[in-house]
Design a protein around this motif. Structure first.
Motif, short mmCIF file in Angstrom:
data_model
loop_
_atom_site.label_atom_id
_atom_site.label_comp_id
_atom_site.label_asym_id
_atom_site.label_seq_id
_atom_site.Cartn_x
_atom_site.Cartn_y
_atom_site.Cartn_z
N LYS A 62 36.14 15.14 56.58
CA LYS A 62 35.60 14.25 55.55
C LYS A 62 36.36 14.39 54.23
O LYS A 62 36.65 13.40 53.56
CB LYS A 62 34.11 14.55 55.32
N HIS A 112 43.01 -0.82 55.81
CA HIS A 112 42.30 0.02 56.78
C HIS A 112 42.71 1.48 56.61
O HIS A 112 43.85 1.78 56.26
CB HIS A 112 42.61 -0.41 58.22
N CYS A 127 42.41 4.18 59.31
CA CYS A 127 42.04 4.53 60.69
C CYS A 127 42.40 5.99 60.97
O CYS A 127 43.35 6.52 60.40
CB CYS A 127 42.75 3.62 61.68
N ALA A 183 41.86 9.70 63.82
CA ALA A 183 41.36 10.39 65.02
C ALA A 183 41.49 11.88 64.78
O ALA A 183 42.41 12.33 64.09
CB ALA A 183 42.14 9.98 66.26
N ARG A 199 36.81 12.40 67.65
CA ARG A 199 36.37 11.07 67.23
C ARG A 199 37.60 10.21 66.98
O ARG A 199 38.64 10.71 66.55
CB ARG A 199 35.53 11.15 65.96
N SER A 235 38.44 6.41 65.07
CA SER A 235 37.87 5.32 64.27
C SER A 235 38.89 4.20 64.06
O SER A 235 40.02 4.45 63.65
CB SER A 235 37.41 5.86 62.91
N ASP A 236 38.45 2.96 64.32
CA ASP A 236 39.30 1.78 64.10
C ASP A 236 39.16 1.23 62.68
O ASP A 236 39.98 0.40 62.26
CB ASP A 236 38.95 0.67 65.11
N ASP A 237 38.14 1.65 61.95
CA ASP A 237 37.91 1.25 60.55
C ASP A 237 38.15 -0.25 60.32
O ASP A 237 38.91 -0.64 59.43
CB ASP A 237 38.79 2.07 59.61
N SER A 293 38.46 -3.43 68.11
CA SER A 293 38.06 -2.24 68.87
C SER A 293 39.15 -1.73 69.81
O SER A 293 39.72 -2.49 70.60
CB SER A 293 36.80 -2.55 69.68
N GLY A 337 42.18 3.77 66.43
CA GLY A 337 41.76 5.16 66.64
C GLY A 337 42.18 5.71 67.99
O GLY A 337 42.66 6.84 68.10
#
Length: 203
Positions: free
Chosen positions: A36, A51, A53, A55, A66, A68-70, A74, A78
């Motif tokens: 984070k 974006h 993005c 992983a 995890r 993420s494609d942000d 889809s 990520g």
């Protein structure tokens, strides 16, 4: 499994495709809190990017991850980033790819390739480091046997994570999984040494 691979340095790479600019970052991380913090850092540095993005994969077993494609379609960002992390068998790592849109739509295949290439480029810049999977033990002993304890700890390539050395000493060590049985036999030979297992899988 007795070893794992990770990175110890950060890196940055840049990839361009039809006007879009992709900036890739790699960080060594151990917790989701660190993930984070790194994401906040990137978003602060690139507030106008289209974006962010990413992983990550964490832990010696690699089960915490995890992608993420942000906001990208889809599976186009990520997942390709995570695929590059996994192709190098890395864990305890975060890769973020920041995209500045260049006006031309790349389509799903183009996006997958761009995020894959960006992640691959940044991972080429940081060497993979092999580390031992360790079992964490707590040792309690009288100061008079400190030298005996330290001799075994050094001989067996153990990591000292914390220690309190007074008249009565306490030490938290990481024992390489491959040497656990041999190390315990040597430690048990030391008179008046208390040994307690703390965790069975320590990074």
């Amino acid at each position: 499994m007795e070893i794992y691979f990770t990175i110890e340095k950060t890196a940055k790479a840049e990839f361009k495709d039809r006007g879009s600019k992709f900036l890739a970052y790699a960080w060594p991380v151990k917790t989701t809190e660190q993930v984070k913090e790194c994401l906040q850092e990137v978003k602060k540095e690139h507030p106008k990017a289209t974006h962010h993005c990413f992983a990550y994969r964490l832990g010696t077993d690699g089960l915490q991850f995890r992608a993420s494609d942000d906001g990208e379609p889809s599976g186009t960002a990520g997942k390709p980033i995570l695929g590059q992390i996994d192709s190098k068998q890395l864990t305890d790592i975060l890769v973020v790819v920041v995209r500045y849109f260049g006006g031309t739509l790349l389509g799903a295949p183009g996006l997958i390739n761009a995020y894959k290439m960006s992640a691959a480029m940044v991972l080429q810049l940081v060497p993979a480091v092999q580390k031992n999977i360790e079992i964490k033990y707590q040792l309690s002993f009288d100061y008079t046997i400190l030298n005996d304890v330290m001799m075994v700890v050094k001989q067996q390539n153990c990591t000292i994570h914390s220690q309190e050395l007074q008249l009565f000493c306490s030490m938290n060590i990481g024992v390489p999984k491959a040497l656990e049985e041999q190390t315990l036999l040597k430690l048990k030979d030391i008179h008046r040494l208390e040994i307690r297992v703390v965790s069975t899988a320590l990074l």
